[in-house]
Design an enzyme around this catalytic site. Sequence first.
Site, mmCIF file in Angstrom:
data_model
loop_
_atom_site.group_PDB
_atom_site.id
_atom_site.type_symbol
_atom_site.label_atom_id
_atom_site.label_comp_id
_atom_site.label_asym_id
_atom_site.label_seq_id
_atom_site.Cartn_x
_atom_site.Cartn_y
_atom_site.Cartn_z
ATOM 1 N NE ARG A 142 -0.012 -2.277 8.735
ATOM 2 C CZ ARG A 142 0.734 -1.309 8.211
ATOM 3 N NH1 ARG A 142 0.157 -0.296 7.625
ATOM 4 N NH2 ARG A 142 2.049 -1.362 8.271
ATOM 5 C CD GLU A 180 -1.355 -2.389 1.835
ATOM 6 O OE1 GLU A 180 -0.257 -2.353 2.409
ATOM 7 O OE2 GLU A 180 -2.009 -3.433 1.710
ATOM 8 C CE LYS A 231 8.317 6.487 7.352
ATOM 9 N NZ LYS A 231 8.325 7.481 6.267
#
Length: 640
Positions: free
Chosen positions: A356, A127, A366
């Site tokens: 998810r 994604e 991240k």
Amino acid sequence: MNEWINRALKLSPIDFKSVEGPLHELDSHLTLRSYVIGYTLSVADLCVWGAIRGNKVAYAAVKKGSMLNVSRWFRFIDETNPWLAAAVQSLNTHAQERKLAKSKEGASYDIALPNTEKGVVTRFPPEPSDVTYLRERGYLHIGHAKAALLNDYFAHEMYKGTLICRFDDTNPSKEKEEFQDAIVEDLALMGIKPDKTTYTSDYFTELHQYCITALKEGKAYADDTEQLVMRDERMNGIASKRRDASAEENLARFEEMRKGNEEGVRWCIRAKMSVDNPNKAMRDPVIYRCNPLPHHRTGEKWKIYPTYDFACPIVDSLEGITHALRTIEYRDRNPQYEWMLDALGLRKVYIWDFSRMNFIRTLLSKRKLTKFVDSKVVWGWDDPRFPTIRGIRRRGMTIEALREFILKQGPSRNIVNLDWTLFWATNKKYIDPVAPRHTAVIKENVVTATVKGARIAPYTEDKPKHGKNPDLGTKKVAYCPSILIDQADAQGFTQDEEITLMNWGNAIVRSITHSLNPLHLSRVTGLELELHLQGDVKKTKQKITWLATEGQELIPVELVDFDYLITKDKIEEDDNVDDFLNPKTEFRTEAFADGNVVDLQKNDIIQFERKGYFRVDQAYQHGKPAVMFSIPTGKANAGR
């Protein structure tokens, strides 16, 4: 007869468009007919009737009565053959039992993907937000693992199709070739083997041409609005001052961009979707940017590069992707994806959203993970406390368990915060039957015990490495009158208590010596045991591990356990992560292990009896102890 069996198969898809044609053909054929073939009930009638009755879409269409001949024939077969109803009831009962059994096994994959009979082609990676993460760092985490494994499952196991691994290399400012190798390695760690590897840069020429087409048809425009102003205008539904420029002007600006000159870098290309759509992803997104830096694959050929949002749907269509499986966070982008294909007249791609995977006390951001690495909170991206594929594999997760756990979550859209204990409990199921059993005794305050009745000279015996798995072979167990015992075990003994020495037999505790240091009154410093091999091991309360001090080389080992990096189950957007950092997450214990440990290699998984399962992170070398990472087993107190 064979023709009608084949026609019955065409009535099996569970989307109406696929069965509409075969139903109309059947309706036409049954005009003035009571049976499919001849004048009596035949296998052809049963096959076709069963195919319709077993397909909720075809059955609903027949029940509506819009196809008169099929409806008439279906009722006639049903009413003149009452045994069919009983057969259907029996089949339904059986199906319900199978469904119940399957629900206990894990998630359902019966999500009615359309047009699967024409072949299934999926792709990974992934994604939009993950592309930058992967490009910069190149390590997949547990969140990516679900996307990768679901694409692999639908392509290779469920439909025997094709899985493409595609690298989105559209930003020369951040491209690093090594990240691609890391992704391929991580996919291999999960047992995923793509049928084909491609790059978005393979399609730069086609993407450039599609952008020109969009500009010519008034479906895109060039814009030099400053970034912050553009962001504000999009947020507030304000049209860009460049939105109504002519196709000629836009094409001229695009040409300047292509040259990468001073004028060109000021501009970008935006899709002309909407100014004020409630879905902000539809508000004229940028689809092309100018970047004069050389690209690691195409060199200096291009100075313009497509955005992910523009390139992804186009390349999906060109590569023959049939089903784009992506996480539900990006549902707002689905209309954008579909708009691109419609605007450019490209083949449609079916999108399926799934949730998810999130875990308690685990960060998948991240930015936050990068901060942990840069600030040395962890050793690196393969730290066993990290949710990266490399991290959990280094902790001791097996490929089989990883695949089973993730696939059991299935393609569901339900968002849940999973517990790591369930994850590691799955792993235990795989490692317990094959992990060789060894013995370790904690070095700190170790107790030396004298064993009366033992043979004076040290000797060894061959014992199975695993009591229930003879295929693992045997190990040497050493025996002598002097043995080492854990302090924690020794403290639990009472005078004249009968205990069991595992792999030897029963013994009676004849004397216990304690420390004379008033600060350590409870510390045991010595034991005297008397063998009682005729004793019943089933009747002893304490069954302990031990090591002979002679007859083998005791191997020094370092046992390493870990805890969660953060102390809060779920970090909210406005939380300061630093406030919830666990101050101590690494625990090291020195120990002695049996002599067989000298043969262990890196990545071997064993069980130190009564201490748990361990993965060898560093094999024993003379002068350097073996380093063993504790593998959680799914118990409530097992940290990540």
